[in-house]
Design an enzyme around this catalytic site. Structure first.
Site, mmCIF file in Angstrom:
data_model
loop_
_atom_site.group_PDB
_atom_site.id
_atom_site.type_symbol
_atom_site.label_atom_id
_atom_site.label_comp_id
_atom_site.label_asym_id
_atom_site.label_seq_id
_atom_site.Cartn_x
_atom_site.Cartn_y
_atom_site.Cartn_z
ATOM 1 N N HIS A 131 -16.674 32.803 -14.091
ATOM 2 C CA HIS A 131 -17.374 31.678 -14.277
ATOM 3 C C HIS A 131 -17.767 31.629 -15.627
ATOM 4 C CE1 HIS A 131 -20.628 29.615 -11.422
ATOM 5 N NE2 HIS A 131 -20.350 28.831 -12.476
ATOM 6 N N TYR A 172 -23.869 30.309 -6.460
ATOM 7 C CA TYR A 172 -24.367 29.337 -5.752
ATOM 8 C C TYR A 172 -25.381 29.818 -4.544
ATOM 9 C CZ TYR A 172 -20.809 26.517 -8.287
ATOM 10 O OH TYR A 172 -19.947 25.961 -9.357
ATOM 11 N N LYS A 189 -15.977 32.198 -7.749
ATOM 12 C CA LYS A 189 -16.048 32.606 -9.211
ATOM 13 C C LYS A 189 -16.849 33.715 -9.081
ATOM 14 C CE LYS A 189 -16.504 27.822 -10.191
ATOM 15 N NZ LYS A 189 -17.030 27.240 -8.938
#
Length: 309
Positions: free
Chosen positions: A107, A47, A76
């Protein structure tokens, strides 16, 4: 309200997903989420906002807004770091300014070309197809994840975007069983067989994209959101709730953890106000009838290969 994982740790059933939350908004959103009562934050190296999350959390701890032990923090392992699990976890911990993680997830069930710890790049070949690393098995990755538990860096480990076959294999080769499988599931993509398989074997299911993607995924994938479904709108009117609250409540009553994403304070409050009502069995069955087997979050658009083929 929390669910007890297979190792005894408790995980709040509603969390705040920080995917696509911009850094400039992070401190206010996390601070307000904590004030509202949210204690579960879902992050990921990919992210690319772990440093901003870390600053926000450090501020909350420093001011006494909340204690570290009262929060549940997930992040993750990215695909390109499957061969560098310990280093990647330590990199995330440094960015998040934490001594340990409550949950660390694989992930995606795929190892890709290493591009540097924490860079989370998805290297493509000359044809624009994802460079898959065929030298690192998921079993090897998992045993490295298990080491994180013995090292005290993480309390729980889990998987994400694993189907029944891959989940079954992980159960077979694991010494530390996966505590969680985080998957896409919502009224248009219910995945009952996978959800029930995981729950039968003591794996908590966390629903990413629990609202069917809404605006964020419509922008990325051109998808249709279940939030516009007339049946769900009818239930929202019946219960005097928002459609999103109906969908999140449905997820909770399936005994799944939900981690909606939002960048709006009003929505943040609404997403957490789902514990003071209950859907009837008839209405749960009505939502079950909306199944379309409609996957929204499909990275094939970016990777040049259908991971789910």
């Amino acid at each position: 309200m929390a669910i007890t994982l297979n190792n005894g740790f408790k995980m709040p059933m509603v969390g705040f997903g920080v995917w696509r939350v911009e850094g400039k908004d992070m401190r206010d959103l996390i601070t307000n989420a904590i004030k509202i009562g949210d204690r579960h934050f879902d992050c990921a190296a990919d992210y690319k906002n772990e440093p901003e999350v870390g600053e926000a959390l450090a501020g909350a701890f420093r001011t006494g807004l909340v204690k570290r032990e009262d929060l549940f923090i997930t992040t993750k392992l990215w695909n390109s770091d499957h061969g560098h699990v310990v280093e990647a976890c330590k990199d995330s911990l440094k960015k998040l300014q934490l001594a340990y993680l409550d949950l660390y997830l694989v992930h995606f069930p795929i190892a890709t070309k290493h591009t540097g710890v924490g860079t989370t790049d998805s290297a493509l070949d000359e044809d624009g197809v994802l460079e898959i690393d065929t030298n690192v098995s998921l079993e090897t990755t998992w045993h490295a994840m298990e080491d994180l538990v013995s090292m005290g860096l993480v309390r729980s480990i889990g998987i994400s975007n694993y189907d029944i076959f891959l989940t079954r294999d992980c159960l077979a080769y694991s010494k530390v069983k996966p505590a969680v499988n985080q998957i896409e599931t919502h009224p248009y993509f219910q995945r009952d067989s996978l959800v029930k398989f995981c729950q039968k074997h003591g794996i908590c299911v966390t629903a990413h994209t629990p609202l069917g993607g809404a605006v964020a995924n419509t922008e990325l994938f051109g998808s249709v959101s279940c939030l516009d479904d007339p049946v769900l709108k009818g239930l929202a009117a019946k219960y005097k709730r928002t459609v999103a609250q109906i969908v999140l409540r449905w997820g909770i009553q399936r005994n799944t953890v939900v981690i909606p994403k939002t960048s709006k304070l009003e929505r943040l409050k609404e997403n957490f106000q789902v514990f003071d009502f209950e859907l009837t069995k008839e209405d749960m069955d009505l939502i079950k009838s909306l199944e379309r087997n409609y996957r929204i979050n499909n990275p094939a658009k970016f990777w040049g290969i259908d991971l789910y083929a």
